[in-house]
Design an enzyme around this catalytic site. Structure first.
Site, PDB file in Angstrom:
ATOM      1  N   GLN A  78       0.855  -1.341  -0.016  1.00 47.84           N
ATOM      2  CA  GLN A  78       0.190  -0.019  -0.064  1.00 47.84           C
ATOM      3  C   GLN A  78       0.945   1.355   0.016  1.00 47.84           C
ATOM      4  OE1 GLN A  78      -3.638  -0.299   0.365  1.00 47.84           O
ATOM      5  NE2 GLN A  78      -3.621   1.687  -0.152  1.00 47.84           N
ATOM      6  N   PHE A  79       1.547   1.850  -1.163  1.00 48.82           N
ATOM      7  CA  PHE A  79       2.238   2.665  -1.118  1.00 48.82           C
ATOM      8  C   PHE A  79       1.515   3.843  -0.817  1.00 48.82           C
ATOM      9  CE2 PHE A  79       0.338   3.215  -5.347  1.00 48.82           C
ATOM     10  CZ  PHE A  79       0.383   4.188  -5.695  1.00 48.82           C
ATOM     11  N   THR A  80       0.246   4.058  -0.816  1.00 54.51           N
ATOM     12  CA  THR A  80      -0.524   5.235  -0.629  1.00 54.51           C
ATOM     13  C   THR A  80      -0.385   5.517   0.821  1.00 54.51           C
ATOM     14  OG1 THR A  80      -2.584   3.975  -0.412  1.00 54.51           O
ATOM     15  CG2 THR A  80      -1.982   4.865  -2.672  1.00 54.51           C
TER      16      THR A  80
END
Length: 156
Positions: A78-80
């Protein structure tokens, strides 16, 4: 490295129309990697997630860990989690690690977590649909990094 953990009754993930991970009672871990993260931080955070006492004991107190409960972990990249929303209306994602490093540390985190509990996962970099039943609800953000002396610490 950031881990947004949710205590769940059940959770699953589908990538490109294929079910890639499914758990019953346990933790859904959304994992974000920063450019300065390394394998030691991944190992530290994986153990912390597996041993964090957020499951209720017989008295209704959060005294039991995922390992105590014999639960499972569903890990989703989950890079966000490293979105910067301080400027304008569009999030900036430049604070997240490059995909090569992020994938390497995502795999390391999963391997280290699997030393404690069964692990299921999504597909790194894929468009995924995640379903969950949050239990409680209990949702906690853990962030680990090195301090000025180089020691790994939790900052949240």
């Amino acid at each position: 490295m950031r881990a947004l953990i949710q205590r769940v009754k059940h959770a699953s993930v589908v990538a490109d129309g294929v079910l890639t991970g499914k758990i019953g009672s346990g933790l859904l871990v959304l994992l974000g990697v920063a450019p300065e993260d390394d394998g030691d931080i991944a190992a530290y955070l994986a153990e912390r997630c597996a041993t964090l006492r957020i499951f209720e004991d017989d008295a209704g107190k959060m005294n039991r860990s995922l390992t105590d409960e014999n639960g499972s972990m569903l890990v989703i990249s989950q890079f966000t989690l490293f979105a910067d929303t301080t400027q304008g209306r569009r999030p900036y994602f430049g604070n997240a690690a490059a995909p090569e490093l992020a994938d390497e540390l995502y795999e390391k985190f999963k391997a280290d977590a699997a030393k404690f509990v069964p692990v299921q996962c999504g597909v790194f970099g894929a468009d995924m649909q995640v379903e969950l039943c949050n239990d409680g609800p209990v949702t906690i953000m853990l962030e680990a990094k090195r301090n000025d002396s180089g020691r790994i610490v939790l900052v949240s």
